[in-house]
Design an enzyme around this catalytic site. Structure first.
Site, short mmCIF file in Angstrom:
data_model
loop_
_atom_site.label_atom_id
_atom_site.label_comp_id
_atom_site.label_asym_id
_atom_site.label_seq_id
_atom_site.Cartn_x
_atom_site.Cartn_y
_atom_site.Cartn_z
N TYR A 161 0.78 -1.23 0.05
CA TYR A 161 -0.02 0.00 -0.02
C TYR A 161 0.81 1.22 0.12
O TYR A 161 0.06 2.30 -0.04
CB TYR A 161 -0.89 0.00 1.13
CG TYR A 161 -2.12 -0.87 0.88
CD1 TYR A 161 -3.16 -0.51 0.02
CD2 TYR A 161 -2.50 -2.04 1.48
CE1 TYR A 161 -4.35 -1.12 -0.29
CE2 TYR A 161 -3.71 -2.79 1.03
CZ TYR A 161 -4.32 -2.36 0.31
OH TYR A 161 -5.70 -3.03 -0.10
N ASP A 198 -10.74 -32.66 5.68
CA ASP A 198 -11.75 -33.32 5.12
C ASP A 198 -11.14 -34.55 4.47
O ASP A 198 -9.82 -34.58 4.06
CB ASP A 198 -12.55 -32.46 3.82
CG ASP A 198 -13.03 -31.42 4.55
OD1 ASP A 198 -13.74 -31.59 5.72
OD2 ASP A 198 -13.29 -30.12 3.60
N GLU A 245 -8.28 -28.26 9.65
CA GLU A 245 -8.41 -27.79 8.39
C GLU A 245 -9.14 -26.59 7.85
O GLU A 245 -8.75 -25.35 7.73
CB GLU A 245 -8.81 -28.65 7.17
CG GLU A 245 -8.98 -28.23 5.85
CD GLU A 245 -9.40 -29.17 4.67
OE1 GLU A 245 -10.01 -28.73 3.55
OE2 GLU A 245 -9.87 -30.28 5.08
#
Length: 383
Positions: free
Chosen positions: A125, A264, A211
């Site tokens: 920035y 998962d 996760e």
């Protein structure tokens, strides 16, 4: 509580006995060393210009699998003879990258020289039109870290963390701020300066990498860290950022306790777990400070889908992308060296189904926190 964790306690003692206490992280580099290495690069550029030659900056190809090799006790590490890309100032396709590298070397030099720090977001920035995107800054900072052969933290450039941590853990930040992660309702953001953390105090029996943020929040809401206390849970909210990986490594080095992964049962979840365990291609140059090779796969295992009779309506069919990813995983050395993991991945490919951790809620609302995880930890249901 001690009876509950018989297998976990056995594992903890084994890890304590086998843990290598020698610190093999990327060498500690003093501020003067960093400045000297930057000056050498600039001197090379100036020397080329003085000879009326086009300066060249060589950057290692951090996305090339051919540039890494697998080391079982470390993970993916950079090859000594890794290929490089030459960025020339007189070549239209690389002149911009050449200029941006010099610009960031200048920024880093000033930060190190003044012993001050800036985030990658701050740097972007300060001149967003020049850099074009935050991703450009992130990538070049890592390129420079690799080029100088120093840990990114030695560049005095910090990254904003996206991960969260909770559980039986207290520590001091580098500036002396005390951080207590034991709140059962509110998670603590992972520090943006993990290397500066000191005075870590914890009686945790294990660390659980989660996760997804949604699952992490579910564990918090159901007082998981109190019910199975003491423990530490951490999430990188999907693909982990460097700070989350640094934090897991620092806790492992300090506490010498088991580290489990809850992901998962799909190719993406397995890859995320492998990044915590063995690292990534792009950060292979800093593998020693980012990987935890002792990470154990707690769940969700593909074999758990049938073992716990997860309803078919809670499962998701394989896509072509999943098929490509799983074939890629099966070809990697860090999978082929682990028969138990390989069998689970073969089972997933055979079933052609994948399951999210949340699918366990289809069995019972609190099945994950009150049945699945306690039983796994009590009886050793990890691989």
């Amino acid at each position: 509580m001690a009876e509950q964790f018989t297998e976990l306690d056995k594992l903890k003692e084994t890890l304590r006995a086998n843990h290598e206490t020698a610190d093999k992280h990327l060498e500690h580099v003093s501020r003067q060393d960093v400045l000297t290495r930057i000056e050498r690069i600039i001197q090379t550029v100036v020397s080329s210009v003085s000879k009326n030659e086009a300066p060249v900056l060589s950057v290692i190809n951090r996305s090339n699998w051919a540039n890494v090799r697998f080391h079982k006790s470390v993970g993916l590490i950079l090859q000594p003879d890794a290929s490089v890309t030459a960025h020339r100032c007189d070549c239209p396709s690389s002149a911009n990258k050449f200029a941006l590298i010099l610009k960031l070397l200048s920024v880093i030099y000033k930060l190190v020289q003044s012993d001050s720090y800036a985030t990658k977001r701050d740097i972007y920035y300060n001149d967003p039109q020049l850099f074009g995107s935050q991703k450009t800054v992130d990538s070049i900072v890592d390129d420079i870290s690799c080029m100088l052969k120093v840990p990114r933290r030695s560049l005095h450039v910090l990254a904003t963390s996206k991960g969260f941590i909770s559980g039986d853990l207290c520590y001091l930040e580098e500036d002396g701020t005390k951080v207590d992660c034991s709140s059962s309702t509110t998670a603590t953001p992972v520090s943006s300066n993990v290397s500066g953390i000191r005075n870590i105090v914890s009686f945790a029996k294990f660390i659980l990498i989660v996760e997804k943020d949604a699952t992490f929040q579910r564990l918090l809401d159901d007082d998981f860290c109190i019910r199975l206390s003491p423990c530490i849970i951490i999430t990188g909210k999907g693909m982990p950022d460097v700070n989350s990986r640094l934090m897991v490594r620092k806790l492992w080095d300090t506490l010498h306790i088991p580290v489990f992964a809850l992901v998962d049962a799909d190719p993406h979840g397995i890859e995320i777990m492998c990044i915590y365990k063995y690292g990534s291609v792009s950060m292979a140059f800093e593998a020693h400070s980012l990987t935890v090779p002792s990470v154990l796969w707690l769940g969700l295992l593909p074999s758990d889908i049938q073992r716990y009779r997860v309803p078919e309506e809670a499962l998701i069919p394989f896509s072509q992308t999943d098929e490509r990813k799983i074939n890629s995983l099966r070809s990697r050395a860090y999978i082929t060296c682990q028969p138990a993991w390989e069998r689970e991945i073969e089972e997933m490919q055979r079933l052609k189904w994948k399951a999210e951790i949340q699918s366990l809620a289809s069995i019972a609302p609190y099945f994950l926190t009150r049945v699945y995880l306690p039983n796994k930890l009590r009886y050793g249901g990890w691989i």
